[in-house]
Design a protein around this motif. Sequence first.
Motif, PDB file in Angstrom:
ATOM      1  N   ASN A   9       0.219   5.726   1.657  1.00 11.49           N
ATOM      2  CA  ASN A   9       0.833   6.882   2.317  1.00 11.49           C
ATOM      3  C   ASN A   9      -0.100   8.087   2.295  1.00 11.49           C
ATOM      4  OD1 ASN A   9       3.162   5.510   2.892  1.00 11.49           O
ATOM      5  ND2 ASN A   9       4.215   6.201   1.051  1.00 11.49           N
ATOM      6  N   PHE A  10      -0.962   8.175   1.303  1.00 11.53           N
ATOM      7  CA  PHE A  10      -1.868   9.304   1.186  1.00 11.53           C
ATOM      8  C   PHE A  10      -3.107   9.144   2.071  1.00 11.53           C
ATOM      9  CE2 PHE A  10       0.285   9.209  -2.970  1.00 11.53           C
ATOM     10  CZ  PHE A  10       0.939  10.414  -2.855  1.00 11.53           C
ATOM     11  N   CYS A  11      -3.376   7.958   2.547  1.00 10.24           N
ATOM     12  CA  CYS A  11      -4.591   7.680   3.306  1.00 10.24           C
ATOM     13  C   CYS A  11      -4.351   7.510   4.799  1.00 10.24           C
ATOM     14  CB  CYS A  11      -5.250   6.417   2.770  1.00 10.24           C
ATOM     15  SG  CYS A  11      -5.697   6.542   1.041  1.00 10.24           S
TER      16      CYS A  11
END
Length: 148
Positions: A9-11
């Motif tokens: 989700n962060f990438c």
Amino acid sequence: MGALDYLSNFCTVTSTTTRSRRKPMQTVEIKVKMDCDGCERRVKNSVKHMKGVKTVEVNRKQSRVTVTGYVEPNHVLKRIKSTGKRAEFWPYIPYNLVSYPYVNQAYDKRAPAGYVKNVVQAVSAPNGTDERMAYLFSDDNPNACSIM
């Protein structure tokens, strides 16, 4: 796979197209304190009727709710908090995925068996120098130091 989905989700890169796209299939893991069958049922029913939810798994022993479907993680968390329960995203990752499980703040006595807290210091950097230094003296390295 839940930890990998959480980290992905962060990438993600979002595009600025005007057409709406379907949300990707996700697995959302949330830590919720549940004491009885009523708490478990209330949390499960609150999430089960959300649009896009495929499966809901509740593990009361680990205080863990796993939701799979085409959902937004923050909406799932908000819906669970609306039941009056204290909830947060699952803060643990499996013990075998961590290079340094006993680093400060990674080891948690309240974590379920086989899990440690997901902190940055516990996961080694891909370009870490300690692995390169160990490789210098390795038997697998043909150019290793032969003094010893």
